[in-house]
Design a protein around this motif. Structure first.
Motif, PDB file in Angstrom:
ATOM      1  N   ASP A 121       0.863  -1.301  -0.056  1.00 13.94           N
ATOM      2  CA  ASP A 121      -0.093   0.124   0.035  1.00 13.94           C
ATOM      3  C   ASP A 121       0.870   1.209  -0.049  1.00 13.94           C
ATOM      4  O   ASP A 121       1.457   1.714   0.950  1.00 13.94           O
ATOM      5  CB  ASP A 121      -0.818  -0.071   1.211  1.00 13.94           C
ATOM      6  CG  ASP A 121      -1.954   1.183   1.350  1.00 13.94           C
ATOM      7  OD1 ASP A 121      -1.523   2.042   0.392  1.00 13.94           O
ATOM      8  OD2 ASP A 121      -2.964   0.913   2.041  1.00 13.94           O
ATOM      9  N   ASP A 124       0.791   3.965   2.607  1.00  9.08           N
ATOM     10  CA  ASP A 124       1.400   3.663   3.890  1.00  9.08           C
ATOM     11  C   ASP A 124       2.975   3.377   3.975  1.00  9.08           C
ATOM     12  O   ASP A 124       3.542   2.669   5.013  1.00  9.08           O
ATOM     13  CB  ASP A 124       0.747   2.078   4.662  1.00  9.08           C
ATOM     14  CG  ASP A 124      -0.596   2.596   5.312  1.00  9.08           C
ATOM     15  OD1 ASP A 124      -0.881   3.832   5.243  1.00  9.08           O
ATOM     16  OD2 ASP A 124      -1.373   1.657   5.171  1.00  9.08           O
ATOM     17  N   LYS A 127       6.925   4.460   7.562  1.00 11.21           N
ATOM     18  CA  LYS A 127       6.459   3.480   8.634  1.00 11.21           C
ATOM     19  C   LYS A 127       6.211   4.464   9.604  1.00 11.21           C
ATOM     20  O   LYS A 127       7.093   5.798   9.834  1.00 11.21           O
ATOM     21  CB  LYS A 127       7.298   2.697   8.914  1.00 11.21           C
ATOM     22  CG  LYS A 127       7.458   1.443   7.889  1.00 11.21           C
ATOM     23  CD  LYS A 127       8.690   0.510   8.348  1.00 11.21           C
ATOM     24  CE  LYS A 127       8.649  -0.772   7.637  1.00 11.21           C
ATOM     25  NZ  LYS A 127       9.321  -1.846   7.970  1.00 11.21           N
ATOM     26  N   THR A 128       5.462   4.354  10.899  1.00 14.44           N
ATOM     27  CA  THR A 128       5.509   5.167  12.018  1.00 14.44           C
ATOM     28  C   THR A 128       6.975   4.904  12.676  1.00 14.44           C
ATOM     29  O   THR A 128       7.283   3.604  12.815  1.00 14.44           O
ATOM     30  CB  THR A 128       4.365   4.673  12.767  1.00 14.44           C
ATOM     31  OG1 THR A 128       3.261   4.995  11.899  1.00 14.44           O
ATOM     32  CG2 THR A 128       4.261   5.378  13.923  1.00 14.44           C
ATOM     33  N   MET A 129       7.300   6.009  13.333  1.00 23.84           N
ATOM     34  CA  MET A 129       8.725   5.773  13.855  1.00 23.84           C
ATOM     35  C   MET A 129       8.804   5.235  15.289  1.00 23.84           C
ATOM     36  O   MET A 129       9.727   4.530  15.669  1.00 23.84           O
ATOM     37  CB  MET A 129       9.291   7.311  13.819  1.00 23.84           C
ATOM     38  CG  MET A 129       9.661   7.769  12.502  1.00 23.84           C
ATOM     39  SD  MET A 129      10.286   6.439  11.355  1.00 23.84           S
ATOM     40  CE  MET A 129      12.016   6.371  12.061  1.00 23.84           C
ATOM     41  N   ASP A 130       7.731   5.423  15.991  1.00 24.32           N
ATOM     42  CA  ASP A 130       7.805   4.648  17.184  1.00 24.32           C
ATOM     43  C   ASP A 130       6.530   3.926  17.642  1.00 24.32           C
ATOM     44  O   ASP A 130       5.429   4.299  17.220  1.00 24.32           O
ATOM     45  CB  ASP A 130       8.378   5.327  18.420  1.00 24.32           C
ATOM     46  CG  ASP A 130       7.351   6.513  18.777  1.00 24.32           C
ATOM     47  OD1 ASP A 130       6.209   6.344  18.996  1.00 24.32           O
ATOM     48  OD2 ASP A 130       7.957   7.728  18.857  1.00 24.32           O
ATOM     49  N   ILE A 131       6.467   3.055  18.798  1.00 27.95           N
ATOM     50  CA  ILE A 131       5.359   2.325  19.064  1.00 27.95           C
ATOM     51  C   ILE A 131       4.156   3.211  19.442  1.00 27.95           C
ATOM     52  O   ILE A 131       3.007   2.876  19.132  1.00 27.95           O
ATOM     53  CB  ILE A 131       5.628   1.196  19.948  1.00 27.95           C
ATOM     54  CG1 ILE A 131       6.742   0.358  19.404  1.00 27.95           C
ATOM     55  CG2 ILE A 131       4.537   0.416  20.454  1.00 27.95           C
ATOM     56  CD1 ILE A 131       7.301  -0.599  20.445  1.00 27.95           C
ATOM     57  N   ALA A 134       2.378   4.675  17.060  1.00 28.36           N
ATOM     58  CA  ALA A 134       1.653   3.892  16.144  1.00 28.36           C
ATOM     59  C   ALA A 134       0.415   3.558  17.109  1.00 28.36           C
ATOM     60  O   ALA A 134      -0.602   3.448  16.179  1.00 28.36           O
ATOM     61  CB  ALA A 134       2.310   2.604  15.948  1.00 28.36           C
ATOM     62  N   LEU A 135       0.340   3.629  18.212  1.00 26.37           N
ATOM     63  CA  LEU A 135      -0.982   3.295  18.982  1.00 26.37           C
ATOM     64  C   LEU A 135      -1.770   4.398  18.821  1.00 26.37           C
ATOM     65  O   LEU A 135      -2.936   4.255  18.682  1.00 26.37           O
ATOM     66  CB  LEU A 135      -0.388   2.894  20.439  1.00 26.37           C
ATOM     67  CG  LEU A 135       0.279   1.546  20.612  1.00 26.37           C
ATOM     68  CD1 LEU A 135       0.905   1.474  22.143  1.00 26.37           C
ATOM     69  CD2 LEU A 135      -0.496   0.587  20.220  1.00 26.37           C
ATOM     70  N   LYS A 137      -1.936   6.365  16.303  1.00 23.30           N
ATOM     71  CA  LYS A 137      -2.450   6.268  14.817  1.00 23.30           C
ATOM     72  C   LYS A 137      -3.437   5.085  14.715  1.00 23.30           C
ATOM     73  O   LYS A 137      -4.120   5.544  13.672  1.00 23.30           O
ATOM     74  CB  LYS A 137      -1.203   5.970  13.858  1.00 23.30           C
ATOM     75  CG  LYS A 137      -1.345   6.416  12.578  1.00 23.30           C
ATOM     76  CD  LYS A 137       0.237   6.380  11.936  1.00 23.30           C
ATOM     77  CE  LYS A 137      -0.185   6.381  10.155  1.00 23.30           C
ATOM     78  NZ  LYS A 137       1.293   6.186   9.865  1.00 23.30           N
ATOM     79  N   MET A 138      -3.465   4.477  15.570  1.00 22.67           N
ATOM     80  CA  MET A 138      -4.357   3.389  15.425  1.00 22.67           C
ATOM     81  C   MET A 138      -5.216   3.234  16.553  1.00 22.67           C
ATOM     82  O   MET A 138      -5.043   2.368  17.400  1.00 22.67           O
ATOM     83  CB  MET A 138      -3.796   1.952  15.143  1.00 22.67           C
ATOM     84  CG  MET A 138      -4.665   0.799  15.058  1.00 22.67           C
ATOM     85  SD  MET A 138      -5.779   0.729  13.495  1.00 22.67           S
ATOM     86  CE  MET A 138      -4.649   0.112  12.559  1.00 22.67           C
ATOM     87  N   PRO A 139      -6.319   4.280  16.716  1.00 22.28           N
ATOM     88  CA  PRO A 139      -7.368   3.987  17.899  1.00 22.28           C
ATOM     89  C   PRO A 139      -7.727   2.747  18.003  1.00 22.28           C
ATOM     90  O   PRO A 139      -8.234   2.467  17.036  1.00 22.28           O
ATOM     91  CB  PRO A 139      -7.991   5.485  17.819  1.00 22.28           C
ATOM     92  CG  PRO A 139      -7.684   5.988  16.516  1.00 22.28           C
ATOM     93  CD  PRO A 139      -6.957   5.128  15.747  1.00 22.28           C
ATOM     94  N   VAL A 144      -1.116  -6.317  19.020  1.00 22.34           N
ATOM     95  CA  VAL A 144       0.097  -5.886  18.475  1.00 22.34           C
ATOM     96  C   VAL A 144       0.888  -7.336  17.950  1.00 22.34           C
ATOM     97  O   VAL A 144       1.070  -8.153  18.662  1.00 22.34           O
ATOM     98  CB  VAL A 144       0.961  -4.988  19.479  1.00 22.34           C
ATOM     99  CG1 VAL A 144       2.396  -5.075  19.166  1.00 22.34           C
ATOM    100  CG2 VAL A 144       0.129  -3.833  19.827  1.00 22.34           C
TER     101      VAL A 144
END
Lengths: 606, 67
Positions: A121, A124, A127-131, A134-135, A137-139, A144
C-alpha cells in the motif's frame, strides 16, 4: 554504489553443487563492512539481481556463519568470505562475463536506493517511527504483532500489557524466564499473549502471521502450540468444508512445565465461552504431565464442547487403542453417545458425559477426522473422501515408485520447512523404520542428532527452520536457497531412496514455493537418472484453494516433474517409508495410529 | 482460587475486545506480516522498529547510577 569492481575476486567454481552451471561462469565476492540490511530485504534484492542479464547466481547476505557456509556451498571462494564479520554484508555474484558483473554492480546500487517498492500500500509507505505514535495512529488497537529479536521482546511486551493490549509474539529466542513473567503479568491484566514463537493465529477466520486464506468461519476453535500444525489442520478442515473461527497460537514453550500451560488454558476458557464454537482442538507436541492434567481437569470440570486433544506423538492411552470397561470412557474416543449430545443438553451433562467428549489423537491428519467426526457423520464422510487413501490404494499408487529403485536406495531424506511436520515425521517413522537409523537436527526422543545439520546421514529428517539455517536468513518458507542446493545434494547420494518435501502456502510464505524449487526437482531426477537411479520425490502441499500461491497450480507443477503429492503430511511420511521398505510395512497398525480415528475405522465410517 | 477466578473472568471479558471486533493491528517487525494483514483488508499500522543502540559497559554503568 558499492565499488563492487574494486573489491571483486574472480574465482573458479569448485563446488560439486554447481556442476550444472556453465563452466565459464565467473564469481565475484565483495565485502561491505559494517553495512546492515534485514534478511528479507536482502533476499528480495538478491532475487531481482539474479534475474539480471547474464547473472546465474546472486546472493547478498549479512555475514553470519550460516550465510558464509551457504555461500561456500554455493561455490563461492571461501578466502574472502571467511574474513567477513557478522556486521558486514557480503555481495556474491556469479555471471557469464565481466560485462554482466559490471551491470549487476550498477543494479545493486539502484536496488538499495528503492528498498520499499514491494510494499503493498503506497499510501502507507512511510512507517511510523515509534510504538506510542503507532498506537495513537491506530485508535482501538486490539492486537500488536511482534516479530523482533527475542531479547527485546520483554520490555515492549510489558509496556503493552500495562496498556491492556493483546499481543501475538512471533519472535523466537525469548528467554523462557521472560516468557513466564510476561504471561503471569498478562493474566493479571486480562491480556492475551499468543507466543512467543507463535508464527500463526486465526482470529474470526483472518490469518495472523504465517497463515492461510480459509474459505469460511466455522464451528471449530483451535489452541495450538505448533504453528505449522495449526496451518495444516486449518487447511485440511477447509478442504473438507469446515471452517475455523479462532486458532490461537500460544508458542511451543507454553505447554511445558516451565510455563505451565498458562495461555493454553486461558485460550481454552476463551473458546469455551464462544457460542459459535462446537469443537475445540488442542494441537501440540505432548505437553508436560502436569499441563496435560490441568487440561483434562478443566475439560472434565467445565467443558461443554467436544474436545480433540491432538498431542503429536503422545501416547494414546490403553483405552484409546483397546478400550476396556475399567478405563472406561474417560480417555479417548468420542463415543456415539458424545457425538449425539445436542446443543440444548450441553449444560446439564454429567462429569462422565464430559469425559466422553474428549478424543485423543496423535497426528494432524487424524485430528482433522476427529474434528469432522465430532461435527457429524456427513462431515466425516467428506473428510474421508478428501484426505484418506486406503492402504491398498496407497500400495498400488507407490508400487511403481519402489519397483524402479536400485537395491542400495534405502534412505529417506526429508527437507522440511515446517517444524511441526519435522516433528510429526519423526514420530511416525519411529514406528516404521529402524529407529537407530533415524537422524534429525531437531531430534525427538530416541532419534539421533545429526552431527552436521548440513549433511544427511541414513534417514535424515531435517528442519530447515532451525536456527543453524535461519541466523541472518529468512525462514525457509520464504527463502528456498538452502533447500534448493540441499535437494541436489541428496539427489547425488546413491543411497537415497526418497526425497520428502513440504510446501507451505499462504500469507507470509514465498509467493511461489513450488515454482521456486521446480528446476531443482527436475534436475534432481535427472542427476539420479544419469547415475542409473530412479529418484522418487514425495511431497505434501499445505494450503487452501484461496491461497495466493494457488493450491491446485502448485500440485500440478509438482505432478509435472514427476513428484507424488500426498493429501496430508502423515500420508507423505508413510508413503516415503513404504517406498524405501519396498512395501514391506504392516500398514494396519500404522494407519490406526496416525491416519484413522484411534479405535478403528469401521466404527466411524458408518 | 479467588485470584484464578478473577483472572479468568478478566481474560474472558477482555479477550472479547480482540475477538468480537474488527482487528486493529500494530505491526512491529517483519514487513511480510504487514503485507499479509493488508491483503486481508485488516487495518494495520507498521512501526519502523530498530534495536536500541548498544552502549559500552562503562556508559551503561554510568546511566544505571544516574537513573
Amino acid at each position: 554504489m558499492f565499488g563492487i569492481i574494486d573489491l571483486s575476486l574472480n574465482t573458479k567454481i569448485t563446488s560439486p553443487l554447481v556442476k550444472a552451471l556453465p563452466k565459464e561462469d565467473m564469481s565475484h565476492v565483495v565485502i561491505k563492512p559494517n553495512f546492515y540490511r534485514d534478511s528479507l530485504q536482502l533476499m528480495k534484492i538478491s532475487e531481482k539481481l539474479s534475474r539480471s542479464s547474464g547473472v546465474s547466481e546472486a546472493s547478498i547476505v549479512m555475514a553470519t556463519e550460516t550465510n558464509k557456509g551457504v555461500l561456500i556451498r554455493l561455490g563461492f571462494s571461501p578466502s574472502l568470505i571467511e574474513q567477513a564479520n557478522e556486521s558486514d554484508m557480503i555481495i556474491a555474484v556469479r555471471a557469464k562475463d565481466q560485462q554482466s558483473i559490471d551491470l549487476a554492480a550498477e543494479q545493486i546500487g539502484k536496488l538499495f536506493e528503492s528498498p520499499e517498492e514491494d510494499r503493498l500500500d503506497s499510501r502507507d509507505q512511510e512507517k511510523t517511527m515509534d510504538i506510542d505514535l503507532a498506537l495513537r495512529k491506530m485508535p482501538g488497537t486490539n492486537l500488536v504483532l511482534l516479530s523482533i529479536p527475542g531479547e527485546y521482546v520483554k520490555d515492549i511486551s510489558y509496556k503493552l500489557i500495562e496498556q491492556g493490549i493483546h499481543q501475538q509474539i512471533f519472535s523466537d529466542h525469548v528467554p523462557v524466564e521472560d516468557e513466564l513473567k510476561i504471561k503471569k503479568q498478562a493474566v493479571t491484566k486480562g491480556v492475551l499473549i499468543l507466543g512467543p514463537g507463535a508464527g500463526t493465529s486465526i482470529i474470526n477466520g483472518k490469518g495472523i502471521g504465517f497463515s492461510n486464506a480459509i474459505s469460511s468461519v466455522g464451528p471449530v476453535g483451535i489452541v495450538a502450540a505448533a504453528g505449522t500444525g495449526l496451518q495444516e489442520v486449518a487447511c485440511l478442515l477447509d478442504q473438507c468444508g469446515i471452517g475455523v473461527k479462532h486458532g490461537l497460537g500460544v508458542g511451543g514453550n507454553d505447554p511445558k512445565d516451565k510455563v505451565g500451560g498458562i495461555m493454553m488454558l486461558e485460550c481454552m476458557k476463551i473458546l469455551e465461552k464462544d457460542d459459535d464454537i462446537d469443537v475445540i482442538a488442542i494441537i501440540s507436541k505432548p505437553p508436560s504431565g502436569s499441563v496435560e492434567q490441568k487440561i483434562r481437569e478443566y475439560v472434565i470440570a467445565k467443558g461443554t464442547k467436544k474436545y480433540v486433544l491432538a498431542f503429536i506423538g503422545g501416547q494414546l492411552t490403553p483405552a484409546g487403542k483397546k478400550k476396556n470397561q475399567q478405563q472406561g470412557h474417560s480417555e479417548n474416543l468420542l463415543s456415539e453417545e458424545a457425538s449425539s449430545v445436542s446443543t440444548s443438553s450441553r449444560h446439564t451433562t454429567t462429569t462422565a458425559d464430559r469425559e466422553t467428549r474428549i478424543v485423543k489423537v496423535n497426528s494432524l491428519a487424524s485430528s482433522v477426522l476427529a474434528i469432522a467426526n465430532a461435527l457429524g457423520n456427513q462431515h466425516l464422510q467428506k473428510a474421508i473422501s478428501q484426505l484418506y487413501i486406503p492402504s491398498e490404494g496407497l500400495v498400488n499408487l507407490l508400487q511403481r515408485e519402489w519397483s524402479q529403485l536400485q537395491s542400495n536406495q534405502k534412505f529417506i531424506r526429508a527437507l522440511y520447512t515446517g517444524g511441526t511436520f519435522t516433528y510429526e515425521a519423526q514420530v511416525i517413522l519411529k514406528d516404521i523404520v529402524d529407529m537407530g537409523q533415524i537422524y534429525s537436527n531437531a531430534p525427538i526422543e530416541q532419534v539421533k542428532e545429526l552431527q552436521d545439520s548440513f549433511k544427511s546421514q541414513n534417514h535424515s529428517i531435517v528442519d530447515l527452520g532451525e536456527e543453524e539455517f535461519t541466523k541472518g536468513r529468512p525462514h525457509p518458507m520464504i527463502d528456498p536457497t538452502i533447500r534448493k542446493f540441499r535437494i541436489l545434494e541428496e539427489a547425488k547420494d546413491p543411497e537415497v531412496g526418497v526425497i520428502l518435501l513440504d510446501f507451505v502456502l499462504g500469507y507470509g510464505s514465498n509467493p511461489d514455493p513450488v515454482g521456486a524449487v521446480i528446476e531443482e526437482l527436475q534436475l534432481a531426477k535427472e542427476i539420479a537418472h544419469k547415475q542409473g537411479h530412479y529418484l522418487p520425490i514425495i511431497t505434501h502441499v499445505c494450503g487452501t484453494k484461496n491461497d495466493i500461491q494457488g493450491y491446485e497450480g502448485s500440485i500440478s507443477k509438482l505432478h509435472s516433474v514427476g513428484c507424488v503429492v500426498m493429501p496430508t503430511n502423515a500420508l507423505a511420511v508413510i508413503a516415503s517409508a513404504l517406498i524405501v521398505l519396498r512395501g514391506q510395512i504392516e500398514l494396519g497398525h500404522i494407519y490406526s495410529n496416525y491416519i484413522e480415528l484411534p479405535q478403528g475405522w469401521n466404527e466411524f465410517s458408518g | 482460587m479467588t485470584e484464578e477466578k478473577n483472572s479468568t473472568t478478566n481474560m474472558a471479558t477482555t479477550a472479547r475486545r480482540l475477538l468480537d471486533y474488527d482487528l486493529n493491528v500494530v505491526n512491529i517487525g517483519l514487513d511480510i506480516f504487514y503485507n499479509a494483514l493488508k491483503l486481508q483488508n485488516i487495518k494495520v499500522v507498521d512501526v519502523n522498529w530498530n534495536p536500541p543502540p548498544k552502549l559500552d559497559k562503562e556508559t551503561e554503568d554510568l546511566l544505571d547510577k544516574i537513573l
